[in-house]
Design an enzyme around this catalytic site. Structure first.
Site, PDB file in Angstrom:
ATOM      1  N   PHE A   8      12.672  14.784  14.595  1.00  0.00           N
ATOM      2  CA  PHE A   8      13.706  15.479  15.372  1.00  0.00           C
ATOM      3  C   PHE A   8      13.990  14.815  16.714  1.00  0.00           C
ATOM      4  O   PHE A   8      14.678  15.377  17.552  1.00  0.00           O
ATOM      5  CB  PHE A   8      13.302  16.940  15.604  1.00  0.00           C
ATOM      6  CG  PHE A   8      13.132  17.713  14.320  1.00  0.00           C
ATOM      7  CD1 PHE A   8      14.243  18.238  13.666  1.00  0.00           C
ATOM      8  CD2 PHE A   8      11.883  17.895  13.747  1.00  0.00           C
ATOM      9  CE1 PHE A   8      14.106  18.935  12.469  1.00  0.00           C
ATOM     10  CE2 PHE A   8      11.733  18.588  12.558  1.00  0.00           C
ATOM     11  CZ  PHE A   8      12.849  19.114  11.916  1.00  0.00           C
ATOM     12  N   LEU A   9      13.417  13.611  16.941  1.00  0.00           N
ATOM     13  CA  LEU A   9      13.611  12.995  18.266  1.00  0.00           C
ATOM     14  C   LEU A   9      15.085  12.688  18.520  1.00  0.00           C
ATOM     15  O   LEU A   9      15.853  12.472  17.589  1.00  0.00           O
ATOM     16  CB  LEU A   9      12.761  11.725  18.409  1.00  0.00           C
ATOM     17  CG  LEU A   9      12.974  10.540  17.467  1.00  0.00           C
ATOM     18  CD1 LEU A   9      14.170   9.713  17.845  1.00  0.00           C
ATOM     19  CD2 LEU A   9      11.730   9.668  17.473  1.00  0.00           C
ATOM     20  N   ARG A  10      15.438  12.706  19.807  1.00  0.00           N
ATOM     21  CA  ARG A  10      16.799  12.331  20.198  1.00  0.00           C
ATOM     22  C   ARG A  10      16.758  10.983  20.873  1.00  0.00           C
ATOM     23  O   ARG A  10      15.867  10.744  21.706  1.00  0.00           O
ATOM     24  CB  ARG A  10      17.356  13.322  21.242  1.00  0.00           C
ATOM     25  CG  ARG A  10      17.726  14.653  20.740  1.00  0.00           C
ATOM     26  CD  ARG A  10      17.870  15.616  21.900  1.00  0.00           C
ATOM     27  NE  ARG A  10      16.604  15.743  22.627  1.00  0.00           N
ATOM     28  CZ  ARG A  10      16.458  16.370  23.799  1.00  0.00           C
ATOM     29  NH1 ARG A  10      17.490  16.885  24.406  1.00  0.00           N
ATOM     30  NH2 ARG A  10      15.276  16.476  24.378  1.00  0.00           N
ATOM     31  N   GLU A  11      17.700  10.109  20.542  1.00  0.00           N
ATOM     32  CA  GLU A  11      17.769   8.839  21.250  1.00  0.00           C
ATOM     33  C   GLU A  11      18.003   9.127  22.722  1.00  0.00           C
ATOM     34  O   GLU A  11      18.688  10.076  23.075  1.00  0.00           O
ATOM     35  CB  GLU A  11      18.913   7.983  20.693  1.00  0.00           C
ATOM     36  CG  GLU A  11      18.575   7.432  19.327  1.00  0.00           C
ATOM     37  CD  GLU A  11      19.747   6.740  18.651  1.00  0.00           C
ATOM     38  OE1 GLU A  11      20.680   6.327  19.338  1.00  0.00           O
ATOM     39  OE2 GLU A  11      19.702   6.620  17.414  1.00  0.00           O
ATOM     40  N   ASP A  47       9.138  -4.357   9.122  1.00  0.00           N
ATOM     41  CA  ASP A  47      10.591  -4.391   8.912  1.00  0.00           C
ATOM     42  C   ASP A  47      10.935  -5.628   8.104  1.00  0.00           C
ATOM     43  O   ASP A  47      10.231  -6.635   8.163  1.00  0.00           O
ATOM     44  CB  ASP A  47      11.342  -4.407  10.251  1.00  0.00           C
ATOM     45  CG  ASP A  47      12.726  -3.792  10.120  1.00  0.00           C
ATOM     46  OD1 ASP A  47      12.913  -2.644  10.567  1.00  0.00           O
ATOM     47  OD2 ASP A  47      13.625  -4.454   9.549  1.00  0.00           O
ATOM     48  N   LYS A  58      13.821  -9.367  14.147  1.00  0.00           N
ATOM     49  CA  LYS A  58      13.398  -8.187  14.907  1.00  0.00           C
ATOM     50  C   LYS A  58      11.876  -8.200  15.103  1.00  0.00           C
ATOM     51  O   LYS A  58      11.369  -7.985  16.206  1.00  0.00           O
ATOM     52  CB  LYS A  58      13.818  -6.923  14.139  1.00  0.00           C
ATOM     53  CG  LYS A  58      13.652  -5.636  14.895  1.00  0.00           C
ATOM     54  CD  LYS A  58      14.030  -4.437  14.012  1.00  0.00           C
ATOM     55  CE  LYS A  58      15.386  -3.891  14.328  1.00  0.00           C
ATOM     56  NZ  LYS A  58      15.695  -2.632  13.637  1.00  0.00           N
ATOM     57  N   CYS A  80      23.188  10.309  13.564  1.00  0.00           N
ATOM     58  CA  CYS A  80      22.697  11.445  12.763  1.00  0.00           C
ATOM     59  C   CYS A  80      23.757  12.489  12.425  1.00  0.00           C
ATOM     60  O   CYS A  80      24.029  12.727  11.241  1.00  0.00           O
ATOM     61  CB  CYS A  80      21.525  12.103  13.475  1.00  0.00           C
ATOM     62  SG  CYS A  80      20.081  11.009  13.549  1.00  0.00           S
ATOM     63  N   LEU A 128      25.828  22.951  24.304  1.00  0.00           N
ATOM     64  CA  LEU A 128      27.033  23.744  24.557  1.00  0.00           C
ATOM     65  C   LEU A 128      27.871  23.089  25.650  1.00  0.00           C
ATOM     66  O   LEU A 128      28.485  23.777  26.453  1.00  0.00           O
ATOM     67  CB  LEU A 128      26.653  25.161  25.011  1.00  0.00           C
ATOM     68  CG  LEU A 128      26.494  26.237  23.946  1.00  0.00           C
ATOM     69  CD1 LEU A 128      26.313  27.601  24.577  1.00  0.00           C
ATOM     70  CD2 LEU A 128      27.673  26.286  22.973  1.00  0.00           C
TER      71      LEU A 128
END
Ligand SMILES: NC(=O)c1ccc[n+]([C@@H]2O[C@H](COP(=O)([O-])OP(=O)(O)OC[C@H]3O[C@@H](n4cnc5c(N)ncnc54)[C@H](O)[C@@H]3O)[C@@H](O)[C@H]2O)c1
Length: 432
Positions: free
Chosen positions: A152-155, A30, A35, A263, A253
């Site tokens: 496609f990961l979700r936090e 990075d 960080k 995103c 839903l």
């Protein structure tokens, strides 16, 4: 395999640490020195369940490394993942790809042997073509291949999503790169992930189409919830009733506030902008963006109504301010619209978030961060459940409010209305 992740944010850090846990040598790079230094000391820059343990374990085993030296890290690696940000441009017209292109220029200076260069960042269709052009200005095309491998990961569930994805999408026509990636992902494929091989542009579009579809599902149920509120119906019944149809599916839903996060808002806008370039009118997605943009005002109108049009001096408590539970990510959270609005209208706001105070609210008048749920809730006229953390599901309102003079606006429908009402409190949900 020897991998380099460029950009050590949510995607770069999570995928880097997971790849190292699968036995690869990974360098997470990075440009943010602070960080990287913190990571070397074991301080994790983001809140993500399970991440800290996995980072510490793999850093100790020396399979995971951190660096600010991009050129060296590229030289040492066979596969380079680009995981930098692709935010919306300041003028709102599509994705800002400056970070991606600047990385491509850096890569072109450091290719010492064949490299597979992968965009894991979400990038518009044909960005891979552009990267290939930039790099081939300095490097022979035989020495590299540009592949799209969207993430496609979700936090909040990132590690599980990474290790057990529904599918791995690889966009390339290059057989050698395809084989290398199939080997890299073999441990996930053996656990059931489907491996989908497409051309590069298709892989780029799969990511945007997925996010646009999920944003559409959320917006759809949010609009149905508006109708439920006027017709004495509980939207939760509708979600179950339609979600059990396998053609529809029950996930995404749940009615609630506007979708937010790093995103959906930017990706829906970016796919519209890409389509505009090709003179294609994505009218469904356009109306989703419009509906979502109006959602916070709609929920704020309800707050106004709940408080009998008297917001001034009312004590309002927000439980959870991030865009969803199990993350510290504030990007495009609906609280960023709601809290400043209510503060401007003269409300006295306290908020509690399990991931701590937020600098976004530091300068607002009459907005304080509490260090506990009970401190935040005590003395409030209205408690707003803004995110669905498990911590909030077991709040004992009866103990905190013996006087019962409390209104609860459950924007995530985490409580049973009758249960709360039977305790003597005024309950308001979304679409119920
Ligand atoms: N966050 C998510 O849940 C998620 C999920 C799937 C895909 N994505 C996509 O992945 C990409 C990254 O998202 P994120 O949330 O991880 O972003 P992020 O902002 O958390 O991390 C990006 C990192 O890249 C670093 N960086 C920027 N330019 C650099 C350079 N030239 N060299 C080295 N480092 C550099 C930044 O300092 C930052 O740490 C985006 O395109 C996003 O749409 C995100």
């Amino acid at each position: 395999m020897k991998l380099c992740m460029i950009g050590t944010g949510y995607v770069g850090l999570v995928s880097g640490v997971c790849f190292s846990d699968l036995g690869n040598d990974v360098i997470c790079v990075d440009k943010d020195e602070k960080k990287i230094n913190n990571l070397k000391k074991g301080n994790i820059p983001i809140y993500e369940p399970g991440l800290e343990e996995l980072v510490l374990k793999n850093y100790k085993n020396k399979r995971l490394n951190f660096s600010t030296n991009l050129q060296n890290s590229i030289k040492k690696s066979d596969i380079i993942f680009i995981c930098v940000g692709t935010p919306t441009k300041k003028n709102g017209s599509g994705a800002d790809l400056s970070q991606i292109y600047s990385v491509a220029n850096e890569i072109s200076k450091s290719i010492n042997k064949f490299k597979v260069i992968i965009t894991k960042s979400t990038v518009p269709v044909m960005t891979g073509d552009e990267l290939e052009k930039i790099i081939s200005k300095k490097v022979n095309k035989k020495k590299f291949s540009v592949v799209s491998n969207p993430e496609f990961l979700r936090e909040g569930e990132a590690i599980r999503d990474f290790i057990y994805p529904d599918r791995v999408v690889i966009g390339t026509n290059d057989k050698k790169s395809n084989l290398m990636l199939k080997n890299l992902y073999a441990p996930l494929i053996s656990k059931g992930a489907k491996y989908i091989s497409t051309n590069r542009r298709a892989a780029e579009l799969i990511k945007y189409a997925s996010n646009a579809f999920l944003a559409t599902k959320i917006t759809f149920i949010n609009e149905i919830a508006n109708l439920c509120e006027k017709t004495g119906i509980d939207v939760e019944d509708i979600s179950i009733g339609i979600g059990l149809d396998k053609r529809i599916g029950s996930r995404f839903l749940r009615a609630g506030p506007a979708y937010g996060g790093s995103c959906f808002p930017k990706d829906t806008k970016a796919i519209i902008s890409t389509a505009n370039k090709f003179k294609i009118n994505l009218s469904v997605i356009k109306s989703v963006v419009k509906s979502n943009t109006q959602r916070s005002s709609l929920l704020l109108n309800r707050v106004n109504h709940i408080l009998n049009n008297k917001i001034k001096n009312k004590k309002i408590c927000f439980l959870g301010v991030t865009f969803k539970a199990n993350t510290d990510d504030m990007r495009d959270s609906s609280s960023l619209e709601m809290i400043p609005y209510l503060s401007k209208k003269g409300a006295k706001i306290k908020y509690y978030d399990p991931t701590g105070s937020k600098q976004e609210f530091a300068k607002l008048k009459n907005v304080l961060c509490s260090s506990s749920i009970s401190d935040a809730v005590k003395g409030s006229d209205l408690v707003i459940i803004h995110t669905e953390w498990n911590d909030f599901k077991s709040i004992n309102f009866k103990r905190l409010f013996p006087s019962k003079k409390l209104k609860i606006y459950d924007m995530r429908n985490i409580f049973q209305p009758n249960k709360i009402k039977s305790l003597g409190f005024k309950y308001f949900g979304v679409g119920r």
